[in-house]
Design an enzyme around this catalytic site. Structure first.
Site, PDB file in Angstrom:
ATOM      1  N   GLU A 176      -4.142  -9.294  15.458  1.00 19.26           N
ATOM      2  CA  GLU A 176      -3.706  -7.941  15.108  1.00 19.26           C
ATOM      3  C   GLU A 176      -4.828  -6.938  15.335  1.00 19.26           C
ATOM      4  OE1 GLU A 176      -0.540  -7.009  11.951  1.00 19.26           O
ATOM      5  OE2 GLU A 176      -2.406  -6.491  10.934  1.00 19.26           O
ATOM      6  N   GLU A 208      10.238  -5.610   3.569  1.00 17.55           N
ATOM      7  CA  GLU A 208      10.341  -6.996   3.129  1.00 17.55           C
ATOM      8  C   GLU A 208       9.923  -7.145   1.671  1.00 17.55           C
ATOM      9  OE1 GLU A 208       8.921  -7.199   7.515  1.00 17.55           O
ATOM     10  OE2 GLU A 208       8.638  -5.902   5.768  1.00 17.55           O
ATOM     11  N   HIS A 265      -3.130 -35.377  15.467  1.00 17.18           N
ATOM     12  CA  HIS A 265      -1.869 -36.066  15.741  1.00 17.18           C
ATOM     13  C   HIS A 265      -0.777 -35.075  16.132  1.00 17.18           C
ATOM     14  CE1 HIS A 265      -3.283 -39.993  14.272  1.00 17.18           C
ATOM     15  NE2 HIS A 265      -4.058 -39.248  13.483  1.00 17.18           N
ATOM     16  N   LYS A 317       0.830  -1.210   0.000  1.00 19.30           N
ATOM     17  CA  LYS A 317       0.000   0.000   0.000  1.00 19.30           C
ATOM     18  C   LYS A 317       0.863   1.259   0.000  1.00 19.30           C
ATOM     19  CE  LYS A 317      -3.508   0.023   2.792  1.00 19.30           C
ATOM     20  NZ  LYS A 317      -4.310   0.115   4.029  1.00 19.30           N
ATOM     21  N   GLY A 357      -4.851  -4.089   5.814  1.00 19.88           N
ATOM     22  CA  GLY A 357      -4.247  -5.241   5.149  1.00 19.88           C
ATOM     23  C   GLY A 357      -4.923  -6.553   5.467  1.00 19.88           C
ATOM     24  N   ARG A 358      -5.221  -6.794   6.735  1.00 20.24           N
ATOM     25  CA  ARG A 358      -5.816  -8.076   7.134  1.00 20.24           C
ATOM     26  C   ARG A 358      -7.271  -8.197   6.704  1.00 20.24           C
ATOM     27  NH1 ARG A 358      -4.745  -4.640  11.080  1.00 20.24           N
ATOM     28  NH2 ARG A 358      -6.301  -4.020  12.651  1.00 20.24           N
ATOM     29  N   LYS A 368       9.692  -2.478  13.903  1.00 16.91           N
ATOM     30  CA  LYS A 368      10.152  -1.910  12.630  1.00 16.91           C
ATOM     31  C   LYS A 368      11.146  -0.772  12.866  1.00 16.91           C
ATOM     32  CE  LYS A 368       6.109  -2.765   9.669  1.00 16.91           C
ATOM     33  NZ  LYS A 368       5.069  -2.094   8.861  1.00 16.91           N
TER      34      LYS A 368
END
Length: 525
Positions: free
Chosen positions: A354, A216, A385, A210, A267-268, A500
């Protein structure tokens, strides 16, 4: 925003809720009649079943009163109308608008934002047709057969989970148009492994950021461009951007084209925006994405109902608050009995933690009660398991959210040892719900199952694009409602910023903290 933004512990209905007698025995509560009736319709044969939750009629009535007192549906309506619900950043919250309009026209800077979101979807659809028809090709002149999204956080988790949820079904129907891959971690081994497996001359990359400054993502972009150049391919003919109109990436000559998002879709919450639509439409085509968006929109419509027995997301949210704040449960596990949903728990982990991992209210004051739970999960039967041992016999009681389907996606199931694989899968699902609720007595202590582990179940006939959209929006709206109930801001994420900032100090050689400097010395080569 509504003036009634009370803390949970100041609500009269919450005091009444805490005074009620908890359900004494979940095993007794879980009768055949309750299994058949304790459920709320979601969409097209999809149901939210809460039969194995420790809530009886008095508790449900108190939860309804709590929802009414906190005016959660009213707050949702204000959100839809464009109220500033993200107070710390002074932003509207408009992810619902990316899949349809339910409130008033939302206009910003003279532009209808519903028109803006639809325009981006239309632009993506037109571009995808060109790619699928071979009108847009890579630097070697070959048709694109792969798409790879570069992004992190909400630019990766949601779109990746949605793609994986539908890929096998579309592939089995011979409807998959492009295989998709994803690069997210700044760890060079992530990009290296993905790039080593891709036919670069036939791969279209989507860069999602954005701000256009995500560390990253831009690092991985450089690795991708370098890999393309190493094969004498022009990166500008292999990349598109999804970004904001004001970012450095917008209108860049380094991309075939750019699609846009804005600051009003976090974002999420962005899987139904251009962030998710670009990769999903390239992989599956416009029809599938429209069905996905329609399912999400249908859940948004249901979430407007003030009656908890007709609003599955609100009921799910309220039960979760009861379990967190009255019963004191610290976590919740999401357990989809569908390998297609293997990354769905990871997406919900970000969505929930978040959003609601907050310790101050919307006025910036510390709250004196628990907010968002720890969320984790795994696809069944793999989880059985792995960590089910703790769920069944550990010292913490952890509420469970099961997801299941009557039929598989691929249509290739066969009878083996008297039953199909899908029948075995669903037998495990049903058995686990009852085992968690009722437990088992045994003369040997290590074989005793105390039971009393509550769970809900969302189920449908099959995991289709529409059902997936419904499932996504259900959890988005659940998280939103819980934020309203806790009086916290579910739409900012300051918790990611401090790390950050310190990272930039390390990379810039300007470390100010002695302990951080000491860790830096450990990693010096």
């Amino acid at each position: 925003m509504t003036k009634t933004t009370n803390n949970l512990d100041s609500c009269e209905a919450f005091a009444q809720l805490t005074a009620l007698q908890p359900v004494g025995n979940l095993a007794t509560l879980l009768t055949p009649q309750r299994v058949a009736t304790a459920q709320v319709a979601m969409d097209d044969g999809m149901w939210f079943n809460y039969a194995a939750k420790a809530v009886d009629e008095p508790i449900l009535q108190a939860l309804q009163q709590l929802a009414d007192e906190q005016q959660v549906v009213s707050q949702y309506r204000q959100l839809l109308d464009g109220a500033v619900m993200n107070g710390s950043e002074q932003r509207m919250v408009l992810h619902h608008l990316t899949r349809g309009q339910l409130g008033a026209d939302v206009v910003h800077g003279g532009t209808s934002l519903r028109d803006f979101y639809q325009q981006q979807l239309d632009r993506i659809a037109a571009f995808c047709v060109q790619v699928h028809n071979g009108e847009v090709r890579g630097g070697s002149g070959e048709r694109f057969t792969r798409v790879c999204q570069i992004g992190i956080g909400g630019s990766d988790l949601g779109p990746r989970a949605m793609y994986l949820a539908l890929a096998h079904g579309q592939r089995s129907q011979k409807q998959l148009k492009l295989e998709a891959s994803f690069i997210s971690n700044v760890d060079p081994d992530d990009a290296g492994q993905v790039l080593a497996e891709l036919p670069l001359s036939r791969t279209l990359f989507i860069l999602v950021s954005k701000s256009g400054t995500t560390q990253e993502t831009l690092t991985n972009e450089s690795l991708v461009r370098e890999a393309l150049r190493s094969q004498e391919l022009d990166p500008a003919r292999h990349m598109v951007a999804v970004t904001s109109e004001t970012s450095p990436l917008a209108q860049s000559k380094g991309f075939l084209t750019s699609f846009y998002m804005d600051d009003f879709v976090g974002g999420r919450f962005s899987s139904t925006s251009a962030v998710g639509a670009a990769v999903l439409m390239l992989a599956f085509g416009e029809t599938v994405v429209k069905e996905f968006l329609a399912g999400a929109h249908q859940q948004d419509c249901l979430a407007l109902n003030p009656n908890v027995d007709e609003n599955p997301a609100l009921l799910d949210a309220l039960i979760g608050v009861y379990e967190r704040n009255v019963l004191g449960y610290p976590a919740t596990a999401v357990l989809p009995y569908s390998q297609a949903l293997s990354r769905f728990p990871a997406h919900l982990q970000q969505l929930d933690m978040e959003s609601n991992g907050k310790s101050v209210n919307r006025q910036g004051q510390a709250v004196r009660y628990a907010t968002g739970p720890v969320v984790f999960g795994e696809a069944g039967t793999n989880g059985q398991h792995s960590f089910y041992q703790l769920l069944h016999q550990g010292t913490d009681r952890i509420p469970l959210q099961f997801i299941g389907f009557l039929r598989e996606q691929g249509g290739s199931d066969r009878v083996i040892q008297g039953s199909t694989s899908q029948q075995k899968l669903n037998a495990n699902l049903m058995a686990q719900i009852v085992a968690f609720a009722k437990g088992r007595r045994h003369k040997e202590a290590n074989k005793v199952f105390v039971g009393q582990r509550p769970s809900s179940l969302i189920y449908a006939a099959q995991l289709t694009p529409r059902v997936l959209g419904s499932l996504l929006a259900h959890f988005e709206n659940k998280v939103m409602f819980q934020g309203f109930l806790w009086n916290i801001n579910s739409f900012d994420q300051e918790g990611v910023q401090l790390g950050k900032m310190l990272t930039q100090q390390v990379l810039g050689g300007r470390v100010e903290d002695d302990a951080l400097d000491a860790y830096c010395r450990l990693f010096q080569s």
